[in-house]
Structure formats: structure tokens, C-alpha cells
Write a protein that holds these residues in place. Structure first.
Motif, PDB file in Angstrom:
ATOM      1  N   ASP A   6      58.344 153.739 -12.328  1.00 50.03           N
ATOM      2  CA  ASP A   6      57.433 152.622 -12.612  1.00 50.03           C
ATOM      3  C   ASP A   6      56.148 153.104 -13.278  1.00 50.03           C
ATOM      4  O   ASP A   6      55.642 152.464 -14.200  1.00 50.03           O
ATOM      5  CB  ASP A   6      57.099 151.857 -11.332  1.00 50.03           C
ATOM      6  N   ILE A   9      56.943 154.020 -16.909  1.00 45.45           N
ATOM      7  CA  ILE A   9      57.144 152.818 -17.725  1.00 45.45           C
ATOM      8  C   ILE A   9      55.812 152.112 -17.986  1.00 45.45           C
ATOM      9  O   ILE A   9      55.531 151.698 -19.116  1.00 45.45           O
ATOM     10  CB  ILE A   9      58.170 151.888 -17.052  1.00 45.45           C
ATOM     11  N   PHE A  44      64.147 159.816 -19.362  1.00 41.10           N
ATOM     12  CA  PHE A  44      64.290 159.001 -20.567  1.00 41.10           C
ATOM     13  C   PHE A  44      64.625 159.937 -21.711  1.00 41.10           C
ATOM     14  O   PHE A  44      63.759 160.668 -22.191  1.00 41.10           O
ATOM     15  CB  PHE A  44      62.998 158.223 -20.858  1.00 41.10           C
ATOM     16  N   SER A  49      64.538 154.877 -25.691  1.00 35.98           N
ATOM     17  CA  SER A  49      65.103 154.418 -24.419  1.00 35.98           C
ATOM     18  C   SER A  49      64.050 153.835 -23.484  1.00 35.98           C
ATOM     19  O   SER A  49      64.384 153.135 -22.525  1.00 35.98           O
ATOM     20  CB  SER A  49      65.870 155.552 -23.727  1.00 35.98           C
ATOM     21  N   LEU A  50      62.793 154.078 -23.765  1.00 34.18           N
ATOM     22  CA  LEU A  50      61.704 153.497 -22.975  1.00 34.18           C
ATOM     23  C   LEU A  50      61.443 152.030 -23.327  1.00 34.18           C
ATOM     24  O   LEU A  50      60.983 151.262 -22.484  1.00 34.18           O
ATOM     25  CB  LEU A  50      60.410 154.281 -23.203  1.00 34.18           C
ATOM     26  N   GLU A  53      62.860 149.205 -21.131  1.00 37.93           N
ATOM     27  CA  GLU A  53      62.244 149.239 -19.803  1.00 37.93           C
ATOM     28  C   GLU A  53      60.819 148.695 -19.832  1.00 37.93           C
ATOM     29  O   GLU A  53      60.405 147.963 -18.936  1.00 37.93           O
ATOM     30  CB  GLU A  53      62.247 150.665 -19.253  1.00 37.93           C
TER      31      GLU A  53
END
Length: 182
Positions: A6, A9, A44, A49-50, A53
Motif C-alpha cells: 500500500d 502504491i 512490481f 505494472s504499477l 494498482e
């Protein structure tokens, strides 16, 4: 100390907001969250790929914990509009829009995530409006609401003026009240 997903992200979102997709680096993110870059890559594998999210987090923050579905549609609509407007006014940019300008054919996962993000935002708002409007009208109103709020961000960025954002919210709410079923 272990860095949570978390946290990664959330910090990635701030980097994307501040620097866009191209300007945000995995090294900057690793430094920001206090881990080594190889450790970040185990969580990641790419910067791209982030993106899904980051946008999923933003969608959750927009639509989670709204007034109960049994609450009047207008209360739910006002809550979601104010959440979006407050975020755009406070942060002076939308992470989704900022990402939209930085992705291209070489980042298909990110491009798909940005398109999905804005559709989810529109569809979430439209679902709130559907008790009072026909489906097509609700979708058009939701699209227009996002467009007006995003446009009002311009003045927060260039002049630090959040009054256009407040006027946009007020006008959207007045229009919905005037034309919606009670």
C-alpha cells in the motif's frame, strides 16, 4: 522495516501525479519508500505494472464508504463529486489524466488501465444517477461531470484558484436537482 505494498502504491501515485509516467522512475520510488530498487522489482516487475494498482487505489478512495445505497441518490452524487473535486483541488492534478498524457503504444498495460480507470469513474457516477435518470442520460451526465471537474483543475494549477472547481460542483449539483427524479 518492511515496506507495505500500500505504501509503494501510494507513493507511486504521488510520483506519477508530480512527474507523470515518463518522469517517475523506479529508482525514485525505491528511494521514496526506503527500499532498494531490486526489492521494488520483486514486487512490481515494471513501472507499467504499477499503473493499474495506482488507479485502482484512486477508484477505491473515490467510491468506497459512500452513503449507503439506500441513501438518496443526490446525497451519494454530491459526496462523490466533492471527493473528486477536493482531490483535484488539493493535488492540482488528476493522476489518471497525468498518466494518460504519458503513456503510448509501448505501454499497453498502462494505456488499458487508464482507459479502464476513467470508464470506472464514469460508470460509478452513472450508477449513482440511474435512480433519477435514464441510463444514457446518467452516462452522459457522468462523462460531463468528470470533464468539467478535470477542466476546473486547470485554474487550480495555473492560478491556484479553486473557485472554478467549486462552481463546477455547484452547477453539476444544481443541474441534477433540476432535472432528476426525486
Amino acid at each position: 522495516m518492511k515496506t507495505s505494498l500500500d505504501t509503494i502504491i501510494s507513493e507511486a501515485r504521488e510520483l506519477f501525479r508530480d512527474h507523470g509516467y515518463a518522469g517517475a522512475s523506479m529508482q525514485d520510488l525505491a528511494t521514496r519508500v526506503g527500499i532498494k530498487k531490486p526489492s521494488l522489482y520483486t514486487r512490481f516487475p515494471t513501472k507499467e505494472s504499477l499503473v493499474p494498482e495506482v488507479l485502482a487505489l484512486t477508484t477505491r478512495e473515490t467510491f468506497d464508504d459512500l452513503p449507503d445505497a439506500s441513501a438518496p441518490w443526490m446525497e451519494r452524487y454530491e459526496t462523490v463529486l466533492r471527493r473528486i473535486a477536493d482531490t483535484l483541488s488539493d493535488r492540482t492534478r488528476c493522476v489518471g489524466l497525468h498518466l494518460a498524457y504519458g503513456i503510448n503504444d509501448e505501454t499497453p498495460e498502462a494505456a488499458d488501465a487508464v482507459r479502464a480507470f476513467f470508464r470506472e469513474q464514469r460508470d460509478g457516477i452513472a450508477r449513482i444517477l440511474m435512480p433519477a435518470f435514464a441510463k444514457d442520460t446518467a452516462h452522459a451526465m457522468a462523462t460531463d461531470a468528470l470533464t468539467r471537474l478535470e477542466g476546473a483543475t486547470l485554474w487550480a494549477v495555473i492560478d491556484g484558484d479553486t473557485q472554478p472547481m467549486q462552481r463546477a460542483v455547484d452547477a453539476l449539483l444544481a443541474d441534477a436537482r433540476a432535472h432528476g427524479k426525486a
